[in-house]
Design an enzyme around this catalytic site. Structure first.
Site, mmCIF file in Angstrom:
data_model
loop_
_atom_site.group_PDB
_atom_site.id
_atom_site.type_symbol
_atom_site.label_atom_id
_atom_site.label_comp_id
_atom_site.label_asym_id
_atom_site.label_seq_id
_atom_site.Cartn_x
_atom_site.Cartn_y
_atom_site.Cartn_z
ATOM 1 N N GLY A 1 37.505 8.518 1.546
ATOM 2 C CA GLY A 1 37.750 7.507 0.512
ATOM 3 C C GLY A 1 37.399 6.121 1.010
ATOM 4 C CG ASN A 2 36.419 3.117 -1.437
ATOM 5 O OD1 ASN A 2 37.267 2.469 -2.032
ATOM 6 N ND2 ASN A 2 35.510 3.865 -2.067
ATOM 7 N NE ARG A 3 41.027 0.781 5.629
ATOM 8 C CZ ARG A 3 42.093 1.472 6.026
ATOM 9 N NH1 ARG A 3 43.167 1.503 5.258
ATOM 10 N NH2 ARG A 3 42.088 2.137 7.166
ATOM 11 C CB SER A 4 38.265 0.050 -3.733
ATOM 12 O OG SER A 4 38.371 -0.619 -4.968
#
Length: 203
Positions: free
Chosen positions: A155-158
């Protein structure tokens, strides 16, 4: 738990208090006169400032909405119709009247709209002036999660904050908003059509 003002002055512990119609008029963001009787409409048109309502109306600088309420023949009378037309020319918004049984027992046009109908009319009228009225805006926000197995994902930290903020602003400007968001703890206004997704393919 708010006071109701009905006269220019009132007594409080034997002391007269002035109900400041100028301050009331300047305080309001929106002025709804309901019911607006034949007498009230005539006084508004001719600036007949003989009560607190008309004095406040003549002092206000906000949008004014008027909800007529009278018997069908009185409402249809040319003098009242002319006064209503003059109210519109003066920049006021006159709400339509309802149709149904009247205080006289007759049936016809002249009933004041129900409160929820008045609110719906005013909201619709205010929205019609917004720059994005009639537009639909689609916004994506937040991260996506790509599963590796039932436990792990990439995932990403958005945070989604920017997308949510854009969605709220578009809504404020009158648009119909569709928000597609990845996993996020953020809340959106109930008026926003929200779709929660997880993967990039779903988004």
């Amino acid at each position: 738990n708010q006071p109701v003002f009905s006269s220019f002055t009132e007594e409080s512990h034997d002391n007269p208090i002035w109900n400041d119609h100028v301050a009331l008029g300047k305080w309001a963001d929106l002025f709804l006169i309901a019911p607006a009787t034949s007498n009230t409409i005539s006084a508004m048109v001719h600036a007949k400032c003989n009560n607190l309502l008309i004095a406040t109306y003549l002092s206000c600088s906000c949008p004014v909405y008027v909800a007529p309420a009278m018997d069908l023949d009185m409402y249809a009378h040319p003098a009242n119709q002319e006064n209503i037309e003059q109210l519109v020319r003066l920049g006021n918004k006159v709400l339509p009247v309802g149709e149904g049984f009247l205080a006289s027992g007759l049936y016809g046009k002249g009933r004041m709209l129900e409160p929820d109908e008045m609110i719906e009319y005013i909201i619709s009228d205010l929205k019609s002036k917004l720059p994005l009225n009639g537009k639909t805006v689609l916004i994506t926000a937040g991260p996506t999660y790509e599963p590796i197995d039932p436990v792990r994902f990439i995932g990403n930290r958005s945070s989604g904050k920017m997308g949510f903020a854009l969605a709220e602003e578009a809504l404020r400007l009158g648009a119909g908003v569709i928000l597609i968001t990845g996993p996020s703890h953020l809340k959106a206004s109930p008026s926003i059509e929200r779709h929660d997704v997880f993967t990039a393919d779903e988004m």
